[in-house]
Write a protein that holds these residues in place. Structure first.
Motif, PDB file in Angstrom:
ATOM      1  N   LYS A   1      82.982  70.076  12.660  1.00 45.90           N
ATOM      2  CA  LYS A   1      81.696  68.996  13.196  1.00 45.90           C
ATOM      3  C   LYS A   1      83.568  68.784  13.856  1.00 45.90           C
ATOM      4  CE  LYS A   1      77.290  67.804  11.781  1.00 45.90           C
ATOM      5  NZ  LYS A   1      76.574  67.042  11.520  1.00 45.90           N
ATOM      6  N   PRO A   2      83.416  68.756  15.361  1.00 47.28           N
ATOM      7  CA  PRO A   2      84.947  68.490  15.243  1.00 47.28           C
ATOM      8  C   PRO A   2      85.584  67.121  14.769  1.00 47.28           C
ATOM      9  CG  PRO A   2      83.106  68.428  17.516  1.00 47.28           C
ATOM     10  CD  PRO A   2      82.500  68.372  15.902  1.00 47.28           C
TER      11      PRO A   2
ATOM     12  N   LYS B   1      73.591  78.978   7.226  1.00 48.29           N
ATOM     13  CA  LYS B   1      73.381  79.000   8.388  1.00 48.29           C
ATOM     14  C   LYS B   1      74.229  77.280   8.650  1.00 48.29           C
ATOM     15  CE  LYS B   1      69.117  77.191  11.100  1.00 48.29           C
ATOM     16  NZ  LYS B   1      67.863  76.881  10.864  1.00 48.29           N
ATOM     17  N   VAL B   2      74.440  77.494  10.592  1.00 53.07           N
ATOM     18  CA  VAL B   2      75.285  76.890  11.047  1.00 53.07           C
ATOM     19  C   VAL B   2      74.520  75.871  12.484  1.00 53.07           C
ATOM     20  CG1 VAL B   2      77.129  76.322  12.437  1.00 53.07           C
ATOM     21  CG2 VAL B   2      77.401  77.792  10.769  1.00 53.07           C
ATOM     22  N   ALA B   3      74.398  74.439  11.828  1.00 53.85           N
ATOM     23  CA  ALA B   3      73.102  73.936  12.800  1.00 53.85           C
ATOM     24  C   ALA B   3      73.847  74.024  13.428  1.00 53.85           C
ATOM     25  CB  ALA B   3      72.019  73.194  11.953  1.00 53.85           C
TER      26      ALA B   3
ATOM     27  N   ASP C   1      75.447  68.649  19.199  1.00 56.84           N
ATOM     28  CA  ASP C   1      76.174  68.370  18.148  1.00 56.84           C
ATOM     29  C   ASP C   1      76.829  70.240  17.986  1.00 56.84           C
ATOM     30  OD1 ASP C   1      77.061  67.101  15.970  1.00 56.84           O
ATOM     31  OD2 ASP C   1      74.816  68.027  14.705  1.00 56.84           O
ATOM     32  N   PRO C   2      77.654  70.669  18.820  1.00 51.93           N
ATOM     33  CA  PRO C   2      78.364  71.221  18.998  1.00 51.93           C
ATOM     34  C   PRO C   2      79.399  71.616  17.762  1.00 51.93           C
ATOM     35  CG  PRO C   2      79.969  69.881  20.668  1.00 51.93           C
ATOM     36  CD  PRO C   2      77.964  69.202  19.646  1.00 51.93           C
ATOM     37  N   GLN C   3      79.221  72.817  16.721  1.00 58.21           N
ATOM     38  CA  GLN C   3      80.565  73.131  15.539  1.00 58.21           C
ATOM     39  C   GLN C   3      81.324  74.196  16.456  1.00 58.21           C
ATOM     40  OE1 GLN C   3      78.876  72.770  11.702  1.00 58.21           O
ATOM     41  NE2 GLN C   3      76.447  71.956  12.495  1.00 58.21           N
ATOM     42  N   TYR C   4      82.773  73.413  15.734  1.00 59.05           N
ATOM     43  CA  TYR C   4      83.736  74.783  16.066  1.00 59.05           C
ATOM     44  C   TYR C   4      83.845  75.799  14.809  1.00 59.05           C
ATOM     45  CZ  TYR C   4      85.454  72.467  19.910  1.00 59.05           C
ATOM     46  OH  TYR C   4      85.418  71.602  21.543  1.00 59.05           O
TER      47      TYR C   4
ATOM     48  N   THR D   1      77.448  76.227  20.765  1.00 61.47           N
ATOM     49  CA  THR D   1      76.964  75.371  20.558  1.00 61.47           C
ATOM     50  C   THR D   1      74.994  75.887  20.303  1.00 61.47           C
ATOM     51  OG1 THR D   1      76.832  76.324  23.191  1.00 61.47           O
ATOM     52  CG2 THR D   1      78.267  74.570  22.402  1.00 61.47           C
ATOM     53  N   SER D   2      74.778  76.224  18.955  1.00 65.03           N
ATOM     54  CA  SER D   2      73.616  77.199  18.917  1.00 65.03           C
ATOM     55  C   SER D   2      73.806  77.745  17.385  1.00 65.03           C
ATOM     56  CB  SER D   2      73.441  78.177  20.276  1.00 65.03           C
ATOM     57  OG  SER D   2      74.344  79.313  19.726  1.00 65.03           O
ATOM     58  N   SER D   3      72.285  78.006  17.342  1.00 67.23           N
ATOM     59  CA  SER D   3      72.378  77.940  15.186  1.00 67.23           C
ATOM     60  C   SER D   3      72.615  79.245  15.442  1.00 67.23           C
ATOM     61  CB  SER D   3      70.854  77.807  15.154  1.00 67.23           C
ATOM     62  OG  SER D   3      70.098  76.738  15.085  1.00 67.23           O
TER      63      SER D   3
END
Length: 200
Positions: free
Chosen positions: A192-193, A168-170, A175-178, A159-161
């Motif tokens: 992304k989900p 780089k994971v923005a 806008d969460p990612q896994y 949930t953070s860069s």
């Protein structure tokens, strides 16, 4: 040099189309296949004279087949179909849906036949319904890559860069990612989900 697509838009390469297609088609091949078997899917769309299956429903089956292929196996015909999907979804989204009850609207059902669920791209239209299942550490998932389907395990919700090697994971709270780990290579990646499909 990237191969040019043989479509009406010569400015797009096959790579451009592939990336745009995978961005617009936000339903997994399993989700889409199950959707196409529903009564709601069959009730929308128009049909050619002498046919019983709507154009959108036919397109949905072709999208399922495309999503199950490796990128290297895609044909010019596949890329033309992908361009048709992009055009339809962009036009339909530009028209806009109903003011109320988008979730059960024919507008949404028609888009889903073309692999795009508007409730996934705009969560504010869900009227409070959670559309994507929350993933957790240890869940087994699969996702699309240029080489085909890859399987792996969820390591954490980001949930953070952050950064994975040079990538780089923005990610953010909105806008969460896994972060996932490939079962085959052991490499880590962020998705992304909507790009991940949970395996039972």
């Amino acid at each position: 040099m990237a191969e040019r697509s043989k479509t009406s838009d010569d400015s797009m390469t096959h790579e451009d189309i592939w990336q745009a297609f995978n961005s617009v088609v936000n339903m997994s091949h399993t989700e889409l296949k199950n959707w196409l078997g529903s009564d709601q899917s069959r009730m929308v769309g128009w049909t050619h004279d002498g046919e019983s299956e709507s154009v959108g429903h036919q397109s949905g089956h072709r999208i399922v087949a495309i999503k199950q292929k490796k990128k290297s196996d895609l044909t010019d015909h596949d890329y033309r179909q992908m361009r048709q999907v992009l055009g339809y979804v962009h036009r339909h989204m530009a028209q806009g849906g109903p003011a109320e009850d988008i979730e059960h609207s024919r507008w949404r059902y028609a888009l889903m036949n073309w692999g795009h669920d508007p409730l996934k791209s705009d969560p504010s239209t869900t009227t409070g319904t959670k559309m994507a299942e929350e993933l957790k550490k240890g869940d087994k998932v699969e996702w699309d890559t240029s080489q085909g389907k890859t399987h792996g395990t969820v390591l954490k919700k980001q949930t953070s860069s952050t950064q994975i090697k040079t990538h780089k994971v923005a990610a953010s709270k909105d806008d969460p990612q896994y972060i996932v780990e490939s079962s085959k290579s052991g490499k880590k990646a962020a998705h992304k989900p909507e790009a991940l499909e949970k395996k039972s």
